[in-house]
Design an enzyme around this catalytic site. Sequence first.
Site, PDB file in Angstrom:
ATOM      1  N   CYS A 128       0.831  -1.173   0.012  1.00  0.00           N
ATOM      2  CA  CYS A 128       0.000   0.175   0.051  1.00  0.00           C
ATOM      3  C   CYS A 128       0.725   1.175   0.076  1.00  0.00           C
ATOM      4  O   CYS A 128       1.473   1.519  -1.093  1.00  0.00           O
ATOM      5  CB  CYS A 128      -1.137  -0.039   1.106  1.00  0.00           C
ATOM      6  SG  CYS A 128      -2.599   1.019   0.745  1.00  0.00           S
ATOM      7  N   HIS A 145      -3.730  -4.937   0.498  1.00  0.00           N
ATOM      8  CA  HIS A 145      -3.150  -5.442   1.792  1.00  0.00           C
ATOM      9  C   HIS A 145      -3.145  -7.252   1.831  1.00  0.00           C
ATOM     10  O   HIS A 145      -4.367  -7.476   2.441  1.00  0.00           O
ATOM     11  CB  HIS A 145      -3.871  -4.880   3.013  1.00  0.00           C
ATOM     12  CG  HIS A 145      -3.847  -3.593   3.118  1.00  0.00           C
ATOM     13  ND1 HIS A 145      -2.705  -3.011   4.045  1.00  0.00           N
ATOM     14  CD2 HIS A 145      -4.137  -2.208   2.687  1.00  0.00           C
ATOM     15  CE1 HIS A 145      -2.531  -1.661   4.003  1.00  0.00           C
ATOM     16  NE2 HIS A 145      -3.632  -1.342   3.430  1.00  0.00           N
ATOM     17  N   GLU A 203      -1.862  -9.009   3.451  1.00  0.00           N
ATOM     18  CA  GLU A 203      -1.391  -9.840   4.901  1.00  0.00           C
ATOM     19  C   GLU A 203      -2.904 -10.103   5.563  1.00  0.00           C
ATOM     20  O   GLU A 203      -3.013 -10.946   6.423  1.00  0.00           O
ATOM     21  CB  GLU A 203      -0.891  -8.698   5.973  1.00  0.00           C
ATOM     22  CG  GLU A 203      -1.684  -7.442   6.267  1.00  0.00           C
ATOM     23  CD  GLU A 203      -1.363  -6.293   5.515  1.00  0.00           C
ATOM     24  OE1 GLU A 203      -0.981  -6.520   4.167  1.00  0.00           O
ATOM     25  OE2 GLU A 203      -1.627  -5.166   5.797  1.00  0.00           O
TER      26      GLU A 203
HETATM   27  N1  GLN Z   1      -2.065   6.830   2.489  1.00  0.00           N
HETATM   28  C1  GLN Z   1      -1.969   5.921   1.409  1.00  0.00           C
HETATM   29  C2  GLN Z   1      -3.400   6.213   0.716  1.00  0.00           C
HETATM   30  O1  GLN Z   1      -4.381   6.532   1.392  1.00  0.00           O
HETATM   31  C3  GLN Z   1      -1.835   4.552   1.764  1.00  0.00           C
HETATM   32  C4  GLN Z   1      -2.890   3.930   2.521  1.00  0.00           C
HETATM   33  C5  GLN Z   1      -2.331   2.596   3.127  1.00  0.00           C
HETATM   34  O2  GLN Z   1      -1.258   2.341   3.083  1.00  0.00           O
HETATM   35  N2  GLN Z   1      -3.144   1.934   3.713  1.00  0.00           N
HETATM   36  O3  GLN Z   1      -3.819   5.815  -0.290  1.00  0.00           O
END
Ligand code: GLN
Length: 542
Positions: free
Chosen positions: A381, A507, A509
């Site tokens: 992410c 994600h 995970e």
């Molecule tokens: N801050 C980034 C976004 O909003 C990444 C978010 C995250 O890593 N969950 O896109």
Amino acid sequence: MTKHIFVTGGVVSSLGKGLTSASIGMLLEQRGLRVRMQKLDPYINVDPGTMSPYQHGEVYVLDDGSETDLDLGHYERFTHSPLTRDSNFTTGQIYLSVINKERRGEFLGKTVQVIPHITNEIKNCIRKLADDDVDVVITEIGGTVGDIESQPFLEAIRQFSLDVGKRNCLYIHLTLVPYLKAAGELKTKPTQHSVGQLREIGIQPDVLICRTERSLAREDREKIALFCNVPIEAVIEEKDKDFSIYEVPLSLTENKLDELIVNQLNLPAENLSLDRWRDLIHTMRNPQHEIAIAVVGKYAEHRDAYKSIYEALDHAGIAHRCQVRVQRIQSEAIEQEGPERLLSGYDGLLVPGGFGERGIEGKVEAIRFARLRGKPFFGICLGMQCAAIEFARNVVGLEGAHSTEFNKDTSHPVICLLDEQRTITDKGGTMRLGAQPAHLAPGSKAAIAYGRQVVSERHRHRYEFNNLYRQQFEANGLAFSGTSPDGSLVEIIELVNHPWFVAVQFHPEFKSKPTAAHPLFSGFVKAALEKHLSRGAATQTV
Ligand code: GLN
């Protein structure tokens, strides 16, 4: 008829109610029962999505996009119970729903009160999971008995047994039996008091699970049984596990908890078979290799902030019979001390998700180091977004490239907001959330790791890779190996000439289990292990 198990906690917080509930779910599932899991959280936030991971640990995202408490991660790792929006309710959600009903006039002008309106709403939330195809619903009540916030929940579960019949409900109370060094003995008084508080509310626990650092003697159990008004067989010891959380179900079944539950609720259970789980613990206890992974994030000192990532690394370690030693490194430290000093000793580098500008440059530096040194890198992410920023600045030559999350006026917004996100001002539940499909490029590292061409992964972000830069990136050796089915959103990037440099917008995970490591975590750990072995380091640990 669906049976209900309620798990409450007493004496102190952080007793591991989530893990214990998950372990109970797992034991019952292994006995052939169909289980659903649920957590009721007494805090007033409408969901955990807006809460700081510093205070509350990670936000765990489900397929349906709900942002939930991290205990639901335990539920998914231990059981197959399908989790949805109905698996986690907070006081905030309960009140919001009741207040909305009142605003719509649904209470016909009646005075709206905690009893019965709030408690009815809570009971409805519990009932939602009790379907024809469900044998047992396990409902964990967050917080500690005695907290002001917990009262309506305890009152609701007290009433619940009146509604569905006493024989269909089981109350399990988790307590602490501390060892007092000065006295040289275990103390049962806090347990007595906490059960006393439950009984004041009208709940007589059926089972007590006693967390303790030392084994309970028969006299301790007798004393607890007598003072707390439960049979001695229902005083179950749960000793601290210094090795792995995955041992908890084994210790609970050794102390006959599942048998007790099955008998008390008269459940049509099969015999327990835990061979697979025992094999898993055996593999964990007997690794053939050991590798060290640096996790470079904002919250280096908070283990719970990246809980599922550490778990997923452990799962990948199990898959490769390899102990994965994780070092949390605060990205700001890299800004001060440089990557060479802090990262050289590691076999791989992982940059997890996150929000906010603090420490971003440290992450970018760390990724540059991994790219140049051929060190396995896994970006998740925000980790993927930082990898794109690094590549833009240092390979494509786009000076000052950035994400508009951190610099609105950057000359090269390689990461930016989607149009649909630009007008949103509310913070709660408004990100791109939940399971989305991705198509993988044949032959890519990602496709090889998954062994599939189409995958579904969970998202939680606002910002996206800016498609205006795709061609320039590709021309410089970066592959877009996963995209949304229509190709419009970048899901996975990877470096062509690198042993393992894979970064994902989602994600992974959240979908890893001890019995089935996530393919990308597995691929990353495999690459790190290969790197480790190629360095000729001593690898035999046993
Ligand atoms: N801050 C980034 C976004 O909003 C990444 C978010 C995250 O890593 N969950 O896109």
